[in-house]
Enzyme design. Structure first.
Site, mmCIF file in Angstrom:
data_model
loop_
_atom_site.group_PDB
_atom_site.id
_atom_site.type_symbol
_atom_site.label_atom_id
_atom_site.label_comp_id
_atom_site.label_asym_id
_atom_site.label_seq_id
_atom_site.Cartn_x
_atom_site.Cartn_y
_atom_site.Cartn_z
ATOM 1 N N ARG A 1 44.559 51.756 -22.886
ATOM 2 C CA ARG A 1 43.433 50.912 -22.487
ATOM 3 C C ARG A 1 42.956 50.205 -23.745
ATOM 4 N NH1 ARG A 1 39.684 50.933 -18.127
ATOM 5 N NH2 ARG A 1 37.556 50.367 -18.684
ATOM 6 N N HIS B 1 44.403 44.233 -15.272
ATOM 7 C CA HIS B 1 44.008 45.606 -14.921
ATOM 8 C C HIS B 1 44.786 46.033 -13.662
ATOM 9 C CE1 HIS B 1 41.850 49.209 -14.862
ATOM 10 N NE2 HIS B 1 40.628 48.806 -14.589
ATOM 11 N N GLN C 1 43.834 49.173 -11.314
ATOM 12 C CA GLN C 1 42.704 48.961 -10.411
ATOM 13 C C GLN C 1 43.171 48.295 -9.124
ATOM 14 O OE1 GLN C 1 39.233 49.822 -10.783
ATOM 15 N NE2 GLN C 1 39.428 49.357 -8.604
ATOM 16 N N ASP D 1 32.884 41.415 -10.232
ATOM 17 C CA ASP D 1 32.924 42.281 -11.405
ATOM 18 C C ASP D 1 31.745 41.886 -12.286
ATOM 19 O OD1 ASP D 1 33.736 44.137 -13.275
ATOM 20 O OD2 ASP D 1 35.496 43.016 -13.949
ATOM 21 N N CYS E 1 35.066 46.884 -8.967
ATOM 22 C CA CYS E 1 35.834 47.881 -9.719
ATOM 23 C C CYS E 1 34.947 48.867 -10.473
ATOM 24 C CB CYS E 1 36.808 47.193 -10.666
ATOM 25 S SG CYS E 1 36.022 46.143 -11.913
ATOM 26 N N ARG F 1 41.459 55.296 -7.309
ATOM 27 C CA ARG F 1 42.090 55.204 -8.627
ATOM 28 C C ARG F 1 42.897 56.478 -8.890
ATOM 29 N NH1 ARG F 1 40.096 52.067 -12.766
ATOM 30 N NH2 ARG F 1 41.931 52.875 -13.865
#
Length: 301
Positions: A104, A131, A134, A219, A259, A287
Site C-alpha cells: 500500500r 485500488h 476495493q 469517496d 470505500c 474486503r
C-alpha cells in the site's frame, strides 16, 4: 512458471474476475457456517504499508489467518525501505522469504518495480493510481444484492482519484456504463479514460450522472497526501455531496457505496450512511472475503 501479480484489474481476464468475486461469496458463506478451510497453512504474506490503513490491513491479516496462513506488517519506519534501500533489493529479499507481498503505497511505479524483481505474487493494496482490491469487494457486494452488474449504469460522484480510475477499469472488465461527475480540473487520469472509450463519460452535473443509475459511488474529497488542499477542495466539491435526495433521481433499485473512511457531512450526508439503499458496511466486510479469494487464486495451484 510465470508469477501472477495483481496490480490492477487488467491483470486478470474478465472470466477470472467474475470467478474471483463468486469465490469470495463462497468463502464468506463457509466462514459464516464456521467451516474451517485452511489451504494456506505455512504460507506467509508480507504487508508493506507506506499509507495508513484500517480495512486493508485488517482484511488481509484476518484473511490470511482464516485461511491458515500468517501476515507480517511492515511500515517504512520498521524496515530498510524507510532508510533508502532500493525497491528492487527489498523485492528480492522479501520474495525469498515470503509467499506473497501486499503493498500500500503512493507511487504506482514503485509497485511495478517491486513486482518486476519479485519471485512471488505482488498485490496492490492501494496506490495513487489504483485500488483494485476495493473494486473486487464492490463488485462482490453488488452481485450479492442485485445480481450481475453487466449492462447496468454506474455513477461516480466526486474526485477523479484512484478509486475513480479503478471504476473505469471495472467498467471495461465487468461491462457496465460509467458516468463520472466531477468539478473541472479534477477529472480522472486521461490514460484510463482513453482506454475505456465510450464506455465512460465525464460530466459536471451530478444530477445528470445519477439519473437512472443502478449504483452510485463516492469517496473523500481530499485523499491521503492531499491534506494541504483540503480546505480548497471542500469549497470546490460542495455541490457534489451525495444525499438521499440525489439517490432519489436514480433507479428505484439503486445502491450506494463508499470505500470508507467517510467524512460525513462532506462527500456524503450523514443520513445517507444509514439509508436502506446504502451497502457500505457489507462492502467493507467483503474486503475480507474478496481478498481471501484473491490470495487463494494467486497461491493455491
Amino acid at each position: 512458471m510465470t508469477v501472477r501479480h495483481f496490480l490492477s484489474l487488467m491483470d486478470c481476464t474478465q472470466a477470472e474476475l467474475i470467478s474471483l468475486i463468486k469465490r469470495g461469496i463462497e468463502l464468506k458463506s463457509l466462514h459464516a457456517q464456521g467451516v474451517i478451510y485452511e489451504p494456506l497453512k505455512n504460507r506467509v504474506l508480507a504487508m508493506i504499508f507506506e499509507k495508513a490503513s484500517t480495512r486493508t490491513r485488517v482484511s488481509f491479516e484476518a484473511g490470511m489467518i482464516q485461511l491458515g496462513g500468517q501476515a507480517i506488517f511492515l511500515s517504512p519506519r520498521d524496515t530498510q525501505l524507510g532508510r533508502g534501500e532500493p525497491i528492487e533489493d527489498s523485492a528480492r529479499v522479501l520474495s525469498s522469504m515470503c509467499d506473497a507481498v501486499m503493498i500500500r503505497t503512493f507511487d504506482h511505479a514503485d509497485l511495478e518495480t517491486f513486482a518486476q524483481y519479485s519471485r512471488v505474487p505482488v498485490i496492490n493494496g492501494l496506490s495513487d493510481d489504483l485500488h483494485p482490491c476495493q473494486l473486487l469487494a464492490d463488485m462482490q457486494t453488488y452481485l450479492e444484492h442485485r445480481g450481475s452488474i453487466q449492462g447496468k449504469t454506474v455513477a461516480w460522484v466526486g474526485d477523479g482519484n484512484n478509486m475513480c480510475n479503478t471504476f473505469i477499469q471495472a467498467a471495461m472488465q465487468f461491462d457496465f456504463q460509467l458516468r463520472i461527475a466531477c468539478p473541472e480540473g479534477y477529472d480522472p487520469d486521461p490514460q484510463f479514460l482513453a482506454q475505456a472509450g465510450d464506455r465512460v463519460s465525464v460530466m459536471r452535473d451530478p444530477t445528470e450522472a445519477v439519473r437512472g443509475a443502478h449504483l452510485i459511488n463516492t469517496d473523500v474529497w481530499a485523499s491521503m497526501g492531499q491534506e494541504d488542499e483540503a480546505e480548497a477542495r471542500l469549497k470546490r466539491f460542495a455541490p457534489y455531496q451525495v444525499t438521499p435526495a440525489l439517490l432519489d433521481l436514480a433507479d428505484e433499485q439503486v445502491l450506494f457505496m463508499h470505500c470508507l473512511p467517510a467524512h460525513r457531512g462532506e462527500e456524503v450526508s450523514s443520513e445517507l450512511m444509514e439509508d436502506p439503499r446504502s451497502v457500505v458496511w457489507d462492502q467493507a466486510e467483503n474486503r475480507l472475503h474478496a481478498q481471501k479469494a484473491l490470495v487463494e487464486f494467486l497461491l493455491v495451484e
